[in-house]
Motif scaffolding. Structure first.
Motif, short mmCIF file in Angstrom:
data_model
loop_
_atom_site.label_atom_id
_atom_site.label_comp_id
_atom_site.label_asym_id
_atom_site.label_seq_id
_atom_site.Cartn_x
_atom_site.Cartn_y
_atom_site.Cartn_z
N LEU A 21 29.18 56.62 18.03
CA LEU A 21 30.45 57.16 17.57
C LEU A 21 31.51 56.07 17.62
CD1 LEU A 21 30.39 60.57 19.46
CD2 LEU A 21 29.87 60.16 17.07
N ARG A 22 32.45 56.16 16.72
CA ARG A 22 33.54 55.20 16.70
C ARG A 22 34.53 55.49 17.83
NH1 ARG A 22 33.21 57.18 11.70
NH2 ARG A 22 35.27 58.19 11.89
N PRO A 23 35.22 54.47 18.31
CA PRO A 23 36.19 54.68 19.40
C PRO A 23 37.20 55.78 19.10
CG PRO A 23 35.80 52.34 19.13
CD PRO A 23 35.07 53.02 18.00
N GLN A 83 23.85 60.18 24.61
CA GLN A 83 24.09 59.97 23.19
C GLN A 83 23.90 61.25 22.37
OE1 GLN A 83 25.26 58.06 20.98
NE2 GLN A 83 23.87 57.50 19.32
N TYR A 84 22.78 61.95 22.61
CA TYR A 84 22.52 63.15 21.82
C TYR A 84 23.66 64.17 21.96
CZ TYR A 84 21.16 67.84 20.82
OH TYR A 84 21.19 69.12 20.38
N HIS A 85 24.12 64.37 23.19
CA HIS A 85 25.19 65.34 23.42
C HIS A 85 26.44 64.97 22.62
CE1 HIS A 85 23.00 67.25 26.69
NE2 HIS A 85 22.77 66.06 27.20
N PHE A 86 26.84 63.71 22.69
CA PHE A 86 28.06 63.29 22.01
C PHE A 86 27.92 63.40 20.49
CE2 PHE A 86 29.25 61.80 26.11
CZ PHE A 86 30.64 61.67 26.10
N MET A 87 26.77 63.04 19.96
CA MET A 87 26.57 63.16 18.52
C MET A 87 26.63 64.62 18.09
SD MET A 87 26.32 60.06 17.41
CE MET A 87 25.65 60.26 15.76
N GLU A 88 26.02 65.50 18.87
CA GLU A 88 26.04 66.92 18.56
C GLU A 88 27.46 67.48 18.63
OE1 GLU A 88 23.29 70.66 19.87
OE2 GLU A 88 24.43 69.71 21.49
N TRP A 89 28.19 67.10 19.66
CA TRP A 89 29.57 67.57 19.80
C TRP A 89 30.44 67.10 18.63
CZ3 TRP A 89 29.87 65.52 25.50
CH2 TRP A 89 29.06 66.32 26.32
#
Length: 285
Positions: free
Chosen positions: A46-48, A273-279
């Motif tokens: 994800l981007r900053p 990583q997976y959690h953040f991408m899903e969120w």
């Protein structure tokens, strides 16, 4: 977990820990991601600015910092919203008579249909199939909040996301305990828990995980301790705690927006990583 459930979740492109629910083989931990910053993982990072927007949603008390508890609460709340959205596809597939509700017969029909399409070509024997259906029936009844014998679109998510329903989670954990508990003492030793699936370099990791699950230090897992594994809470907490430790530059046990943004490459190479991408996808960041 029954094959049919894994198949449904795979169909929905939900690569969560769910298909490992009840499977204690650490090789089955689908939440785990590469721990090095490979080109591939960085490409998916994800981007900053996305992380800063997400931080504002996580910061429940608006103090400019996010604690581990706020991360976990955000994760749980977002999971509920995702479950409600994703279950619509499952509901339409299962509701064969299109009456707007799911019967136990429709659930069993769907289990049978998914079992027939098992890619591994493996089939449970009749006793095992009956046992699994009995467990799913118990879970069905627990999810049926109004007791009308059917599951509505509001009730169905509990069947597929036990971590969101205490009664269904209890049944799932009891089933796993009964299946693994070879000496029938109501507790799981480390050997019973892993079922001899741990070999080589996984031994140390498996032992560490078991000891963390064993909150009372008894050397065995009781039902309550097992529920942390069955619900996925253990894996989520571990992943997010490691992230906080890595990104918390001032060591105050909280993450500022800047700290989270600066950790974008760390997140890309972590189990979080997976959690953040899903969120990010869910919140359209």
């Amino acid at each position: 977990m029954p094959v049919w459930k894994c198949a449904l979740l795979a169909f929905l492109a939900i690569p969560r820990y769910a298909c490992a629910e009840g499977d204690s083989d650490p090789e089955q931990k689908v939440e785990e991601l590469p721990t090095d910053d490979t080109d591939e993982s960085l490409a998916d990072s994800l981007r900053p600015e996305q992380l800063q927007k997400m931080h504002s949603k996580m910061d429940a008390d608006n103090n400019g910092k996010v604690s581990l508890n706020e991360l976990l609460e955000f994760s749980h709340a977002t999971r509920k919203h995702i479950a409600a959205k994703d279950i619509k596809t499952v509901f339409d597939e299962m509701d064969s008579d299109k009456d707007g509700k799911i019967s136990l017969v429709e659930l069993f029909n769907d289990i049978d249909k998914m079992a027939e399409h098992d890619d591994k070509g493996e089939h449970d024997d009749k006793d095992e199939a009956s046992r699994r259906k009995a467990v799913e029936e118990e879970k069905f009844k627990a999810a049926d909040a109004d007791g009308d014998g059917f599951l509505s679109k509001v009730e169905l998510p509990a069947l597929f996301y036990p971590e969101l329903h205490e009664g269904v989670l209890q049944i799932a954990a009891q089933s796993t305990l009964a299946e693994k508990d070879k000496d029938k003492d109501g507790l799981l030793t480390e050997k019973e828990f892993w079922e001899d699936h741990v070999e080589g370099e996984l031994v140390g990791e498996a032992t560490t995980d078991f000891r963390k699950l064993d909150k009372d230090g008894s050397g065995t897992l009781d039902l309550e301790e097992l529920k942390a594994w069955e619900s996925g809470h253990f894996h989520t907490t571990e992943a997010l705690q490691k992230l906080v430790e890595a990104a918390d530059k001032d060591h105050d046990l909280h993450l500022t927006s800047d700290e989270m943004a600066a950790a974008h490459s760390t997140i890309a190479g972590s189990e979080a990583q997976y959690h953040f991408m899903e969120w990010a996808e869910h919140h359209e960041l």
